[in-house]
Design an enzyme around this catalytic site. Structure first.
Site, PDB file in Angstrom:
ATOM      1  N   CYS A   3       0.814  -1.183   0.000  1.00  0.00           N
ATOM      2  CA  CYS A   3       0.000   0.000   0.000  1.00  0.00           C
ATOM      3  C   CYS A   3       0.856   1.244   0.000  1.00  0.00           C
ATOM      4  CB  CYS A   3      -0.830   0.001   1.279  1.00  0.00           C
ATOM      5  SG  CYS A   3      -1.187  -1.624   1.885  1.00  0.00           S
ATOM      6  N   ARG A  40      -0.796   3.256  -5.515  1.00  0.00           N
ATOM      7  CA  ARG A  40      -0.215   2.142  -4.760  1.00  0.00           C
ATOM      8  C   ARG A  40      -1.288   1.234  -4.174  1.00  0.00           C
ATOM      9  NH1 ARG A  40       5.216   3.190  -3.572  1.00  0.00           N
ATOM     10  NH2 ARG A  40       5.183   1.577  -1.999  1.00  0.00           N
ATOM     11  N   TRP A  85      -4.089  -1.788  -0.721  1.00  0.00           N
ATOM     12  CA  TRP A  85      -4.285  -2.761  -1.802  1.00  0.00           C
ATOM     13  C   TRP A  85      -4.185  -4.124  -1.129  1.00  0.00           C
ATOM     14  CZ3 TRP A  85      -1.615  -6.841  -4.074  1.00  0.00           C
ATOM     15  CH2 TRP A  85      -2.040  -7.216  -5.351  1.00  0.00           C
ATOM     16  N   ASN A  97       2.810  -1.253   5.645  1.00  0.00           N
ATOM     17  CA  ASN A  97       2.911  -1.709   4.249  1.00  0.00           C
ATOM     18  C   ASN A  97       3.825  -2.927   4.241  1.00  0.00           C
ATOM     19  OD1 ASN A  97       3.225  -1.959   1.480  1.00  0.00           O
ATOM     20  ND2 ASN A  97       4.695  -0.286   1.326  1.00  0.00           N
ATOM     21  N   GLY A  98       3.311  -4.064   3.767  1.00  0.00           N
ATOM     22  CA  GLY A  98       4.146  -5.265   3.693  1.00  0.00           C
ATOM     23  C   GLY A  98       3.409  -6.480   4.218  1.00  0.00           C
ATOM     24  N   GLU A 148       4.365  -7.674 -24.567  1.00  0.00           N
ATOM     25  CA  GLU A 148       4.069  -6.432 -23.825  1.00  0.00           C
ATOM     26  C   GLU A 148       2.762  -5.802 -24.318  1.00  0.00           C
ATOM     27  OE1 GLU A 148       4.691  -4.899 -21.275  1.00  0.00           O
ATOM     28  OE2 GLU A 148       4.320  -2.770 -21.619  1.00  0.00           O
ATOM     29  N   LYS A 186      -0.446  -4.974 -21.923  1.00  0.00           N
ATOM     30  CA  LYS A 186      -1.080  -3.652 -21.794  1.00  0.00           C
ATOM     31  C   LYS A 186      -2.585  -3.759 -22.037  1.00  0.00           C
ATOM     32  CE  LYS A 186       1.271  -1.791 -20.083  1.00  0.00           C
ATOM     33  NZ  LYS A 186       2.637  -2.086 -19.802  1.00  0.00           N
ATOM     34  N   GLU A 246      -4.306  -5.570 -19.076  1.00  0.00           N
ATOM     35  CA  GLU A 246      -4.292  -4.805 -17.834  1.00  0.00           C
ATOM     36  C   GLU A 246      -5.357  -3.730 -17.762  1.00  0.00           C
ATOM     37  OE1 GLU A 246      -0.144  -3.455 -17.903  1.00  0.00           O
ATOM     38  OE2 GLU A 246      -0.246  -3.665 -15.749  1.00  0.00           O
ATOM     39  N   HIS A 253       1.984 -24.112 -34.372  1.00  0.00           N
ATOM     40  CA  HIS A 253       2.166 -25.198 -33.402  1.00  0.00           C
ATOM     41  C   HIS A 253       0.996 -25.293 -32.423  1.00  0.00           C
ATOM     42  CE1 HIS A 253       6.112 -25.937 -34.974  1.00  0.00           C
ATOM     43  NE2 HIS A 253       6.426 -24.658 -34.831  1.00  0.00           N
ATOM     44  N   LYS A 285       0.624  -0.392  -8.223  1.00  0.00           N
ATOM     45  CA  LYS A 285       1.838  -0.023  -8.968  1.00  0.00           C
ATOM     46  C   LYS A 285       3.091  -0.721  -8.443  1.00  0.00           C
ATOM     47  CE  LYS A 285       4.011   3.028 -11.834  1.00  0.00           C
ATOM     48  NZ  LYS A 285       3.889   2.340 -13.120  1.00  0.00           N
TER      49      LYS A 285
HETATM   50  C1  F6R Z   1       2.686  -3.521 -16.235  1.00  0.00           C
HETATM   51  C2  F6R Z   1       3.318  -3.167 -14.982  1.00  0.00           C
HETATM   52  C3  F6R Z   1       3.932  -4.257 -14.171  1.00  0.00           C
HETATM   53  C4  F6R Z   1       5.332  -3.827 -13.726  1.00  0.00           C
HETATM   54  C5  F6R Z   1       5.929  -4.867 -12.773  1.00  0.00           C
HETATM   55  C6  F6R Z   1       7.352  -4.518 -12.389  1.00  0.00           C
HETATM   56  O1  F6R Z   1       2.156  -2.415 -16.868  1.00  0.00           O
HETATM   57  O2  F6R Z   1       3.362  -2.031 -14.611  1.00  0.00           O
HETATM   58  O3  F6R Z   1       3.963  -5.460 -14.858  1.00  0.00           O
HETATM   59  O4  F6R Z   1       6.117  -3.674 -14.871  1.00  0.00           O
HETATM   60  O5  F6R Z   1       5.132  -4.975 -11.637  1.00  0.00           O
HETATM   61  O6  F6R Z   1       7.404  -3.264 -11.784  1.00  0.00           O
HETATM   62  P1  F6R Z   1       8.779  -2.492 -11.629  1.00  0.00           P
HETATM   63  O7  F6R Z   1       9.235  -2.109 -12.984  1.00  0.00           O
HETATM   64  O8  F6R Z   1       8.469  -1.309 -10.774  1.00  0.00           O
HETATM   65  O9  F6R Z   1       9.741  -3.442 -10.988  1.00  0.00           O
END
Ligand code: F6R
Length: 589
Positions: A5, A30, A75, A101-102, A467, A471, A474, A490, A584
């Protein structure tokens, strides 16, 4: 039960609860399941709600006048999203409030011990344990009670606590971030810098097992020994405008469009350092690229960069799988860890594994002062500026820029890499015009009701296909899958039906024909082919023209995919900045 969080504490002149609320709004990326604030005057006042903090008005908090407040935006990882489980949590006597947080790995054992001593738990969280642990030792003074409590927690944790009797704020960290911010009137401690960036750019980073005590001034201590530690106050260059949405409807589109500048910024690396690390990569016996999610795809892309440009084999492994390969690590191995936040637990764990084997660790991070940067032998900053949207866009192309430069440096052709990136940055500026955006918006509107989207690419475009699919998944929640174009035959092609949208990344490279063959195979099963390519082709039902960027093609190609994902989310009336179930910084395993 536990959460990952955003936490914040403020000791200010008179409006701490307001500053906490503002800070939580800035950290909502977060976590946005629920939130809560505790304000201390003579008594504690606690406000907790399920839902997003962005909907809360600041006004009612202004009149509170408290000097001491903490807040939390949650979160949930294990427990339910309820008001009881929202933080802050209080001690039985109502004197102490904490935010956390954790994950407290030994919380069951601690909770049992505390219940036997007569403590009453009001929530199902592990976090509440901290409030009761502090209460156990209040007779030793509040900061000491927090220190003793925190030293008993196992796992990656960060916390803030306030007390009504001592009127102090204490923050401690071990594995989850906490940063102190100071100005003439107010002192802050938070999980991330944007939380207080509006008020100060003078900061101090807490290291693991350090705590900060805010009384009349702020003092730092070692959690295990209780001895004072000296901290440097640093001045950061980020400004609040960069962390604000401005006139854009969402952070996601703002950050996608910022790639007109961020690629250029990422390319401005110290040449001597690039060459030094390139030398280490050449000498290393076994080099690994480690990262998660989108950063994981940057790591995967780097394999192609190093292979194609420098003839060098690097292994990319996602953070959570890295420990399975620890047997290959020696003091001569090199690990390149990539992370936007620098706080991703899986990536940090991989670095721990490498450190235990005495391997060298280099990192590529966006957040200055992050745990990963601090735990590396050397780090490169991607300089993308704050990335607020939960899904990563500009950070990805910045990571690719640094990795591309490293590959060119390893090949002894750094200047070629620098001019390629400069040209690419210019091409991106030209590409991102109104017509291009309108085209992608229109295309997305026509795809918004589809159930599945498939994406193919070969070579440099394979990680980009993965990727692109990530996107789309997500932010639009449409099922999307990326494939190596050659894998279609395949098995995957069984999924293609009449009208299934298939995105094909087709570049002017050695894979052009083979990728086009894949696109045509899908088209003959009824697939609707969207070609992202510098050149038109009869296989394409829709064509998104992109500049020809040679080895930098992945940087260019991913941008229309990001835009497509964004416009799909908007067309489906979703908030792309806050995708469901995501946060995030993934600071838990
Ligand atoms: C996708 C996304 C996540 C992060 C992943 C790693 O859009 O944001 O897949 O890329 O959680 O995060 P970082 O780069 O902060 O280690």
């Amino acid at each position: 039960m536990s959460s990952m969080c955003g936490i914040i504490g403020v000791k200010g002149k008179s409006n701490s609860s307001q500053l906490v609320l503002k800070g939580l709004k800035r950290m909502e990326y977060r976590g946005y399941d629920s939130w809560g604030i505790a304000m201390a005057n003579r008594k504690l006042k606690v406000v907790k709600e399920v839902g997003k903090i962005s909907d809360v008005a600041i006004r009612p908090f202004i009149i509170d006048g408290s000097q001491l407040a903490i807040g939390h935006t949650r979160w949930a990882t294990h427990g339910l999203v309820t008001k009881e489980n929202a933080h802050p949590h209080l001690s039985c006597n109502g004197e102490v409030a904490i935010v956390h947080n954790g994950i407290i790995e030994n919380y069951q054992e601690l909770k049992k011990e505390l219940i036997e001593k007569g403590h009453k738990f009001r929530s199902a969280t592990d976090s509440e344990t901290i409030a009761h642990l502090i209460e156990e030792n209040l007779n030793k003074g509040f900061p000491e009670a927090v220190r003793l409590a925190f030293s008993r927690l196992q796992g990656r944790n960060a916390m803030c606590a306030i007390s009504t009797s001592s009127h102090e704020l204490v923050g401690a960290r071990n594995g989850s971030p906490l940063i102190v911010g100071l100005n003439d009137t107010d002192a802050f401690i938070a999980s991330d810098i944007p939380a207080f960036l509006e008020n100060t750019r003078n900061i101090a980073y807490l290291d693991d097992l350090e705590m900060a005590v805010f009384d009349k001034s702020v003092k730092f201590f070692d959690v295990m020994t209780g001895k004072p530690v000296q901290k440097k106050i640093e001045h950061i260059s980020w400004n609040i405008e960069q962390a604000k949405k401005g006139d854009y409807p969402h952070y996601m589109i703002k950050e996608i469009l910022e790639q007109t500048q961020s690629i250029e910024r990422a390319a401005k690396q110290d040449k001597r350092q690039l060459l030094g690390i390139a030398k280490e990569i050449r000498k290393a016996k076994g080099s690994f690229l480690v990262a998660c999610g989108t950063s994981g795809y940057a790591a995967m892309e780097a394999q192609y960069f190093f292979s194609g440009i420098a003839g060098k084999h690097l292994n990319s492994v996602v953070g959570s799988e890295f420990s399975s390969f620890r047997h290959f690590l020696t003091p001569k191995s090199l690990i390149i860890a990539i992370s936007q936040s620098g706080e991703t637990a899986d990536t940090l764990e991989a670095v721990d594994v490498a450190r235990k084997m005495k391997s060298r660790v280099i990192s590529i991070v966006n957040v200055m002062g992050s745990s990963l940067a601090r735990q590396s032998d050397h780090f490169f900053l991607t300089n993308a500026g704050p990335e607020i949207c939960v899904c990563s866009t500009k950070a990805f192309t910045s990571q690719l820029s640094v990795l591309l430069l490293l590959a060119y440096a390893s090949a002894g052709k750094l200047s070629e890499g620098i001019s390629l990136l400069q040209d690419t940055a210019d091409q991106v500026k030209l590409m991102l015009n109104d017509g291009f955006l309108a085209k992608l918006r229109k295309l997305s509107a026509s795809l918004a009701q589809k159930d599945d989207i498939y994406v193919i690419g070969r070579g440099l475009n394979y990680p980009i296909a993965l990727e692109a699919a990530l996107k789309i998944k997500e932010v639009s929640y449409i099922h999307a899958e990326g494939f190596a174009a050659g894998e279609l035959k395949h098995g995957v092609i069984a999924l293609v039906e009449k009208g299934t949208p298939c995105i094909a990344f087709v570049s002017n490279d050695e894979h052009r024909q083979a990728t086009l063959s894949g696109a045509i195979e899908m088209k003959s099963r009824g697939g609707f082919i969207i070609g992202i390519s510098p050149e038109q082709d009869e296989a394409f039902d829709a064509w998104i023209p992109v500049p020809d960027a040679g080895n930098a093609q992945p940087l260019v190609n991913v941008i229309p995919a990001q835009l497509l994902a964004y416009y799909l989310a908007v067309a489906r009336h979703l908030d792309p900045d806050k995708p469901r179930n995501l946060a995030k910084s993934v600071t838990v395993k």
